[in-house]
Write a protein that holds these residues in place. Structure first.
Motif, PDB file in Angstrom:
ATOM      1  N   LEU A  26       0.823  -1.205   0.000  1.00  0.00           N
ATOM      2  CA  LEU A  26       0.000   0.000   0.000  1.00  0.00           C
ATOM      3  C   LEU A  26       0.858   1.257   0.000  1.00  0.00           C
ATOM      4  N   PHE A  27       1.943   1.232   0.769  1.00  0.00           N
ATOM      5  CA  PHE A  27       2.833   2.396   0.799  1.00  0.00           C
ATOM      6  C   PHE A  27       3.432   2.647  -0.584  1.00  0.00           C
ATOM      7  N   LYS A  28       3.941   1.603  -1.210  1.00  0.00           N
ATOM      8  CA  LYS A  28       4.541   1.784  -2.533  1.00  0.00           C
ATOM      9  C   LYS A  28       3.494   2.217  -3.554  1.00  0.00           C
ATOM     10  N   PHE A  29       2.310   1.651  -3.461  1.00  0.00           N
ATOM     11  CA  PHE A  29       1.235   2.009  -4.394  1.00  0.00           C
ATOM     12  C   PHE A  29       0.887   3.488  -4.291  1.00  0.00           C
ATOM     13  N   ALA A  30       0.812   4.002  -3.063  1.00  0.00           N
ATOM     14  CA  ALA A  30       0.352   5.372  -2.848  1.00  0.00           C
ATOM     15  C   ALA A  30       1.471   6.405  -2.855  1.00  0.00           C
ATOM     16  N   PHE A  31       2.658   6.027  -2.373  1.00  0.00           N
ATOM     17  CA  PHE A  31       3.693   7.018  -2.097  1.00  0.00           C
ATOM     18  C   PHE A  31       4.872   6.995  -3.063  1.00  0.00           C
ATOM     19  N   LYS A  32       5.098   5.896  -3.755  1.00  0.00           N
ATOM     20  CA  LYS A  32       6.252   5.826  -4.645  1.00  0.00           C
ATOM     21  C   LYS A  32       6.064   6.743  -5.836  1.00  0.00           C
ATOM     22  N   ARG A  33       7.129   7.452  -6.224  1.00  0.00           N
ATOM     23  CA  ARG A  33       7.028   8.387  -7.334  1.00  0.00           C
ATOM     24  C   ARG A  33       6.587   7.687  -8.617  1.00  0.00           C
ATOM     25  N   VAL A 221       1.429   1.706   7.608  1.00  0.00           N
ATOM     26  CA  VAL A 221       1.848   2.577   6.509  1.00  0.00           C
ATOM     27  C   VAL A 221       2.471   3.862   7.063  1.00  0.00           C
ATOM     28  N   SER A 222       1.888   4.391   8.135  1.00  0.00           N
ATOM     29  CA  SER A 222       2.436   5.592   8.770  1.00  0.00           C
ATOM     30  C   SER A 222       3.842   5.339   9.302  1.00  0.00           C
ATOM     31  N   THR A 223       4.061   4.171   9.886  1.00  0.00           N
ATOM     32  CA  THR A 223       5.386   3.820  10.399  1.00  0.00           C
ATOM     33  C   THR A 223       6.398   3.680   9.266  1.00  0.00           C
ATOM     34  N   ILE A 224       5.977   3.071   8.163  1.00  0.00           N
ATOM     35  CA  ILE A 224       6.857   2.955   6.992  1.00  0.00           C
ATOM     36  C   ILE A 224       7.217   4.354   6.478  1.00  0.00           C
ATOM     37  N   ASN A 225       6.227   5.240   6.412  1.00  0.00           N
ATOM     38  CA  ASN A 225       6.479   6.602   5.955  1.00  0.00           C
ATOM     39  C   ASN A 225       7.480   7.320   6.869  1.00  0.00           C
TER      40      ASN A 225
END
Length: 310
Positions: A26-33, A221-225
Motif C-alpha cells: 500500500l505504501f509503494k502504491f500510494a507514495f512511490k514516485r 503505513v504511517s510507520t513505513i512513511n
C-alpha cells in the motif's frame, strides 16, 4: 497445551507478517514516485480534447525553466515560469494534483494568463521533472513552495502580489502552506477539492478502493512513511495548518466527489478563522469543477479575486 500455544503463535505471526507485507504494498502504491501521468478517469475522458488544447498552448508559450537544489547538486526541484504578457506584478503559483505535474494544470494556467498574471508551475516531490523517491502529499512540498515564493519575489520584484492556487493534492498543499510564515506579497489562496488530512483521506480510500479496515494498515503505513521520509502521517493535516492561516481563502469542491469527499471541504472551512468563502459545485466529481462549466468557474474566481486580491 504447548502445541496449541505454538499453533496460535504461528497463526498470529503469519497474520502480522501478512499485514506488514500488505502495508508495504500500500505504501509503494500510494507514495512511490511515478514518472508518467496516469490516464484520466473515465468521467473526465469527455474533456480530453479541450485538455490537450491547453497542453499545446502551454508547450508553445514563452516560459523559463527554474530549479533549486535539495540534498545535493544532482537532486533538483523543477518548475516553469510563464511571464505575464502585459508586464504585470500579479503572480499565481499553481500546485498540481496527485501523480500530475505542472503541465497538467495548463487550463488553470491559461485562465490566469488571460488575466495578465505571471504563472509559476512547480513539479512537486516525486512528480514530473522534480527529484524525490516518494510523494509527500503536500507536507514536504509546502516547504519547497516557500522557496518558490522567494524566487518569484526575486524575479518579479518586491511589489509582486501572489495568489496561491491548487487542485486536489495541490489544494491540500496550499492549505498546509497557509499555516507557515508567508511573506506579505502573498495575498490570498484558492483551494479546489483538497483533503482535510492524509489520515482521513487514506482511511477513506482504504475502505472505498481496497475494502480494508483502518487497523492495522494505516498505522503500519504511517510507520513505513516515518522510516522513509521522517514523519508520521498524522503530521499531514490541512485543518491544523488552516487554524494558523490569516489570509483570505476560497474553498471549491465538487458535490459528487467520491475521491476526496466534499465533507472534507466543510472541515477545512470550519478550521479556518480568516476571511473565507466556500463553493460546492453541483454535479461535479473530483477535480471536475472547472471542466463542468469553465465560464462559471472563471466568474467565481474573478469575483473572489475582485474582493480579496485587488
Amino acid at each position: 497445551m504447548r502445541k496449541k500455544n505454538f499453533f496460535a503463535s504461528a497463526v498470529l505471526g503469519t497474520g502480522i507478517a501478512s499485514a506488514v507485507l500488505v502495508s508495504e504494498y500500500l505504501f509503494k502504491f500510494a507514495f512511490k514516485r511515478v514518472d508518467y501521468v496516469p490516464e484520466a478517469a473515465a468521467d473526465k475522458q469527455k474533456y480530453a480534447e479541450s485538455y490537450w488544447k491547453y497542453v499545446e498552448w502551454f508547450k508553445g508559450v514563452t516560459k523559463e525553466k527554474w530549479t533549486f537544489s535539495i540534498g545535493n547538486e544532482e537532486e533538483n526541484m523543477s518548475a516553469y515560469f510563464v511571464p505575464s504578457k502585459v508586464g504585470s506584478s500579479n503572480v499565481v503559483i499553481i500546485s498540481h494534483g496527485y501523480k500530475g505535474n505542472g503541465e497538467t494544470m495548463a487550463n488553470y494556467a491559461k485562465m490566469f494568463y488571460d488575466k495578465g498574471y505571471n504563472i509559476l508551475l512547480p513539479d512537486d516531490r516525486g512528480h514530473g521533472e522534480s527529484a524525490g523517491k516518494y510523494i509527500s502529499f503536500g507536507w514536504l512540498d509546502r516547504l519547497d513552495y516557500l522557496k518558490w515564493i522567494a524566487k518569484v519575489i526575486e524575479r518579479v520584484g518586491m511589489k509582486s502580489k501572489i495568489v496561491l492556487f491548487g487542485v486536489s493534492m495541490g489544494a491540500a498543499t496550499v492549505e498546509m502552506l497557509s499555516g507557515e510564515n508567508l511573506p506579505p506579497q502573498v495575498k490570498c489562496l484558492i483551494a479546489d477539492c483538497g483533503y482535510s488530512s492524509i489520515h482521513e483521506e487514506l482511511t477513506y480510500l482504504l475502505k472505498q478502493q481496497f475494502h480494508l479496515p483502518k487497523y492495522p494498515f494505516y498505522p503500519l503505513v504511517s510507520t513505513i512513511n516515518h522510516r522513509r521520509l521522517g514523519y508520521y502521517l498524522d503530521d499531514i493535516s490541512s485543518t491544523e495548518q488552516l487554524k494558523k492561516n490569516n489570509l483570505p481563502i476560497f474553498f471549491i469542491h465538487g458535490e459528487k466527489d467520491d475521491y476526496v469527499p466534499s465533507y472534507m471541504a466543510l472541515e477545512n472551512y470550519r478550521a479556518t478563522n480568516s476571511a473565507k468563502e466556500l463553493w460546492i459545485v453541483k454535479g461535479a466529481s473530483h477535480a471536475e469543477s472547472y471542466w463542468i462549466n469553465p465560464s462559471e468557474y472563471k466568474k467565481h474566481i474573478d469575483d473572489y479575486l475582485d474582493k480579496y486580491f485587488k
